[in-house]
Design an enzyme around this catalytic site. Structure first.
Site, mmCIF file in Angstrom:
data_model
loop_
_atom_site.group_PDB
_atom_site.id
_atom_site.type_symbol
_atom_site.label_atom_id
_atom_site.label_comp_id
_atom_site.label_asym_id
_atom_site.label_seq_id
_atom_site.Cartn_x
_atom_site.Cartn_y
_atom_site.Cartn_z
ATOM 1 N N GLU A 59 0.841 -1.205 0.000
ATOM 2 C CA GLU A 59 0.000 0.000 0.000
ATOM 3 C C GLU A 59 0.874 1.254 0.000
ATOM 4 O O GLU A 59 0.604 2.222 -0.721
ATOM 5 C CB GLU A 59 -0.902 0.016 1.248
ATOM 6 C CG GLU A 59 -1.875 -1.140 1.339
ATOM 7 C CD GLU A 59 -1.294 -2.343 2.084
ATOM 8 O OE1 GLU A 59 -0.081 -2.624 1.943
ATOM 9 O OE2 GLU A 59 -2.055 -3.013 2.806
ATOM 10 N N ARG A 215 20.878 -23.824 -5.866
ATOM 11 C CA ARG A 215 21.677 -23.571 -7.072
ATOM 12 C C ARG A 215 20.823 -23.717 -8.325
ATOM 13 O O ARG A 215 21.100 -24.556 -9.190
ATOM 14 C CB ARG A 215 22.862 -24.536 -7.141
ATOM 15 C CG ARG A 215 23.777 -24.495 -5.934
ATOM 16 C CD ARG A 215 25.040 -25.309 -6.120
ATOM 17 N NE ARG A 215 24.791 -26.722 -6.291
ATOM 18 C CZ ARG A 215 24.551 -27.581 -5.288
ATOM 19 N NH1 ARG A 215 24.488 -27.150 -4.039
ATOM 20 N NH2 ARG A 215 24.365 -28.862 -5.536
ATOM 21 N N GLU A 272 14.341 -32.461 3.695
ATOM 22 C CA GLU A 272 14.856 -33.238 2.562
ATOM 23 C C GLU A 272 15.326 -34.633 2.946
ATOM 24 O O GLU A 272 15.960 -35.314 2.149
ATOM 25 C CB GLU A 272 15.996 -32.468 1.889
ATOM 26 C CG GLU A 272 15.543 -31.167 1.273
ATOM 27 C CD GLU A 272 16.374 -30.769 0.066
ATOM 28 O OE1 GLU A 272 17.312 -31.499 -0.312
ATOM 29 O OE2 GLU A 272 16.075 -29.698 -0.497
#
Ligand code: NAP
Length: 342
Positions: A59, A215, A272
């Protein structure tokens, strides 16, 4: 900023605000927000989006853009993807900026669930500025991870793995480099570049010595997620500790991990692996989204992606929803939202 020349309806301005919001970073403690200021004829007076924590909110950026254009925003309508905030964080409250600028009405697409930042619409109403909620699927999609994190008071969790057709995450000797091909691995780097943190267990650090960097395209990207190692064993000297942008959480309780990361303003996390850590998060119902990269490879032995989840019968199976399939070279990415995580 590029001005939209034709007059816009409020709905058209919201589409534009969503497109502007998408320019902001997906990572970080703040959501992506876009704002378009319209005059009563639908002419665009100013546009803005939030560029990340510590920078102007959408805003305020739109009001500044209008000033740059020499436009008078008094009596205008602010069309914004998220309810204007009502609190002072790193920057001042947007409701004050809108009030001081003389904005006459506000339309927003997503209510702010934040403990301290919500209530902006009610504040505006007390000042005689009507603020109307009009749902927009694009705005909801853009803020989905952040909203889920804020509502749950913990980071949004993506469980990511690469697996063979027979559900193995590594070979019998522990090697897992590489199950998938370069397209899948590059895609996973793109996801890393959009989150605040990546976590693995000490087992993965000791066996694989991963860099845990983002990467995309093969090069270190400008945004690197915080690297998180879960477990008690000493992993010093491994590549994950190459600089201070890494943290150890010596616990086996995923809730401790999420609490520690929330304190550090982590709002999105990719877990992971390996199988021990992934299983722990799944068992506790702490996974919002699964990213499974499946390779047309068979191993016949080696650790499965997950071990016992305490599920004894099909009726209790964890089933993904809103499933999306994406071919990546010879591999396939399956993205699924887990019902317990939504
Ligand atoms: N294909 C893939 O996507 C992928 C990804 C990652 C890893 N891998 C493979 O996975 C294998 C490693 O598997 P892993 O299961 O040993 O790795 P892991 O899940 O990374 O680490 C397991 C270790 O984390 C600690 N830990 C954290 N939370 C725990 C909990 N709730 N319960 C028990 N222990 C917890 C324990 O170590 P402490 O004793 O130190 O506390 C445990 O031994 C490697 O072969 C690696 O190549 C494959």
């Amino acid at each position: 900023m590029t001005a939209a020349r034709a007059p816009l309806s409020v709905a058209g301005a919201m589409d534009r605000a969503v497109a502007l919001a998408a320019n902001g970073p997906a990572y970080g403690p703040n959501p992506r927000v876009g704002c378009v200021l319209l005059d009563s004829a639908g002419a665009v007076l100013g546009e803005g989006w939030h560029r990340g924590a510590g920078t102007a909110h959408a805003e305020v950026a739109a009001i500044a853009d209008a000033r740059t254009r020499g436009a008078d925003v008094r009596g205008g309508t602010a069309v914004v993807t998220l309810e204007p905030c009502a609190h002072t964080g790193r920057t001042g409250p947007c409701v004050d900026a809108l009030t001081e600028a003389g904005i006459a009405a506000v339309t927003y697409a997503v209510a702010d669930p934040g403990d301290s930042s919500s209530g902006g619409a009610a504040v505006l109403a007390t000042r005689g500025i009507p603020a109307m909620l009009t749902a927009h699927a694009g705005a909801s999609a853009l803020t989905h991870r952040w909203l889920t994190a804020m509502r749950r008071g913990r980071p949004y969790v993506i469980a990511k793995w690469a697996a063979t057709l027979d559900g193995r995450m590594a070979a019998a000797d522990g090697t897992s480099v590489w199950i998938t091909g370069p397209e899948a691995r590059d895609h996973a780097h793109g996801i890393r570049a959009e989150v605040d943190a990546i976590a693995v267990g000490t087992g993965t650090v000791l066996v694989d010595d991963p860099r845990l960097s983002a990467r995309p395209g093969g090069e270190d990207g400008p945004h690197q997620p915080l690297r998180v190692v879960i477990g008690h064993r000493d992993t010093s000297g491994r590549r994950v500790w190459r600089d201070s942008h890494a943290v150890s959480v010596p616990s086996h309780d995923p809730r401790d991990v999420l609490a520690a990361l929330w304190e550090r303003e982590v709002r999105s996390l990719v877990v992971e692996g390996g199988p021990t850590v992934l299983s722990a998060f799944l068992r506790e119902g702490l996974v919002d989204e699964v990213h499974a990269y499946i390779a047309p490879v068979l191993l016949g032995a080696g650790p499965s992606v997950v071990d016992d989840l305490g599920i004894g019968t099909m009726a209790d199976a964890l089933r993904g929803q809103h499933v999306n399939l994406q071919p990546l070279g010879a591999d396939t990415l399956i993205v699924a939202h887990l019902s317990r995580g939504i």
